[in-house]
Design an enzyme around this catalytic site. Structure first.
Site, short mmCIF file in Angstrom:
data_model
loop_
_atom_site.label_atom_id
_atom_site.label_comp_id
_atom_site.label_asym_id
_atom_site.label_seq_id
_atom_site.Cartn_x
_atom_site.Cartn_y
_atom_site.Cartn_z
N GLU A 133 0.88 -1.26 0.07
CA GLU A 133 -0.11 0.09 0.10
C GLU A 133 0.86 1.23 -0.12
OE1 GLU A 133 -3.80 2.14 2.22
OE2 GLU A 133 -2.27 1.35 3.36
N GLU B 215 4.55 4.85 4.29
CA GLU B 215 4.00 6.17 4.63
C GLU B 215 4.89 7.16 5.01
OE1 GLU B 215 0.73 7.73 4.68
OE2 GLU B 215 2.23 9.34 5.34
N ASP C 62 -2.56 12.11 -2.32
CA ASP C 62 -2.66 13.62 -2.19
C ASP C 62 -2.90 14.04 -3.52
OD1 ASP C 62 -2.23 13.55 0.55
OD2 ASP C 62 0.13 13.58 0.27
N ASP D 5 -11.14 11.02 -4.74
CA ASP D 5 -12.24 11.89 -4.85
C ASP D 5 -11.93 12.76 -5.62
OD1 ASP D 5 -10.35 12.94 -2.83
OD2 ASP D 5 -11.86 14.58 -2.57
C1 LIG Z 1 -4.89 11.78 1.76
S1 LIG Z 1 -3.75 10.85 2.78
C2 LIG Z 1 -4.67 9.14 2.47
C3 LIG Z 1 -4.38 8.12 3.56
C4 LIG Z 1 -5.15 6.84 3.44
N1 LIG Z 1 -4.67 6.21 2.13
C5 LIG Z 1 -6.52 6.99 3.62
O1 LIG Z 1 -7.08 6.77 2.45
O2 LIG Z 1 -7.02 7.48 4.65
C6 LIG Z 1 -2.42 10.56 1.64
C7 LIG Z 1 -1.16 9.82 2.32
O3 LIG Z 1 -0.22 9.31 1.71
C8 LIG Z 1 1.05 9.86 2.12
N2 LIG Z 1 2.03 10.15 1.14
C9 LIG Z 1 1.74 11.06 -0.08
N3 LIG Z 1 2.77 10.99 -0.75
C10 LIG Z 1 3.55 10.04 -0.56
C11 LIG Z 1 4.69 9.26 -1.02
N4 LIG Z 1 5.53 9.84 -1.93
N5 LIG Z 1 5.34 8.46 -0.46
C12 LIG Z 1 4.65 7.70 0.85
N6 LIG Z 1 3.66 8.30 1.49
C13 LIG Z 1 3.01 9.34 0.75
C14 LIG Z 1 0.61 11.05 2.83
O4 LIG Z 1 1.54 11.20 3.84
C15 LIG Z 1 -0.73 10.88 3.54
O5 LIG Z 1 -0.82 9.87 4.78
#
Ligand SMILES: C[S@@+](CC[C@H](N)C(=O)[O-])C[C@H]1O[C@@H](n2cnc3c(N)ncnc32)[C@H](O)[C@@H]1O
Length: 210
Positions: free
Chosen positions: A37, A62, A112, A148
């Site tokens: 994931e 993460e 993101d 979304d």
């Molecule tokens: C909008 S959140 C979604 C979290 C989870 N998947 C959910 O649906 O609740 C996006 C997550 O991806 C992580 N993230 C973003 N870019 C990343 C990257 N390049 N490598 C690892 N994690 C990343 C962010 O820190 C954040 O925790």
């Protein structure tokens, strides 16, 4: 997030402690399908899926320290042995640590969206990262994504059209943690569904090179 968090070194991994090209059999102590994931957030997908599918191994990536620590604590409290989480940046990690054709499934839920145009280049789904995903996925392996964000979803579809011969579209089956009307049941999905936002999903299978 004020509560005290435990570290659980058997679950939370450090990149510097890992061999470049991870041996998942050695890491988990068995040969089992590996589900990866990207962007695990608070770890809800990993918690639910690792409990529901003890015959599979789960590896979360993460970047944000506060989410990483929260998720490790959550996973550790449940004494799960088939899940690991690493705090690192996923694109570089895939490139440097994951060998080709070693992963059975990749899950990217609510990445993101970087809504400002000048930030679009920061979006995780881009040609270079899809190329890495194709490299590490086994033939027959699955890629599942949800967002979304309509504009990001369009970008995802554009990138995927560039490698249409490498993927076959399959049905997106809700994950173990999804409840009535949810697709993956993660924290961000629950927040967005509460706000009645539209959600876009896609599931693909990697096909053999012709
Ligand atoms: C909008 S959140 C979604 C979290 C989870 N998947 C959910 O649906 O609740 C996006 C997550 O991806 C992580 N993230 C973003 N870019 C990343 C990257 N390049 N490598 C690892 N994690 C990343 C962010 O820190 C954040 O925790």
């Amino acid at each position: 997030m004020a509560k005290s968090l435990n570290e659980y070194p058997s679950i939370g991994l450090r990149p510097e402690a890992l061999a470049r090209r991870i041996d998942f059999v050695q890491l988990f102590g068995r040969s089992a399908p590996v589900q990866l994931e990207i962007g695990s957030g608070k770890g809800t997908f990993l918690v639910n899926e690792a409990q529901a599918c003890p015959e599979m191994d789960f590896f979360g990536i993460e970047w944000a320290s506060k989410y990483y620590r929260y998720a490790v604590d959550r996973l550790g409290r449940r004494k799960l042995t088939n899940v690991r989480l690493i705090r690192t940046e996923a694109a570089a990690f895939l490139r440097d640590f994951v060998a080709e054709q070693t992963i059975n499934g990749i899950h990217i839920y609510y990445p993101d969206p970087w809504p400002k145009k000048r930030h679009h280049k920061r979006r995780f789904i881009c040609q270079a990262n899809i190329d890495q995903i194709l490299r590490v996925l086994k033939t027959g392996g699955h890629l599942k994504m949800a967002t979304d964000h309509a504009d990001y979803f369009q970008q995802i579809q554009t990138v995927l059209r560039g490698c249409a011969s490498r993927f076959r579209r399959i049905e997106f089956r809700p994950t173990a943690g999804a409840q009535g009307g949810e697709w993956v049941g993660t924290n961000f999905e629950r927040k967005y569904l509460k706000e009645e936002r539209e959600v876009f999903t896609i599931a693909l299978e990697k096909v053999a090179l012709q």
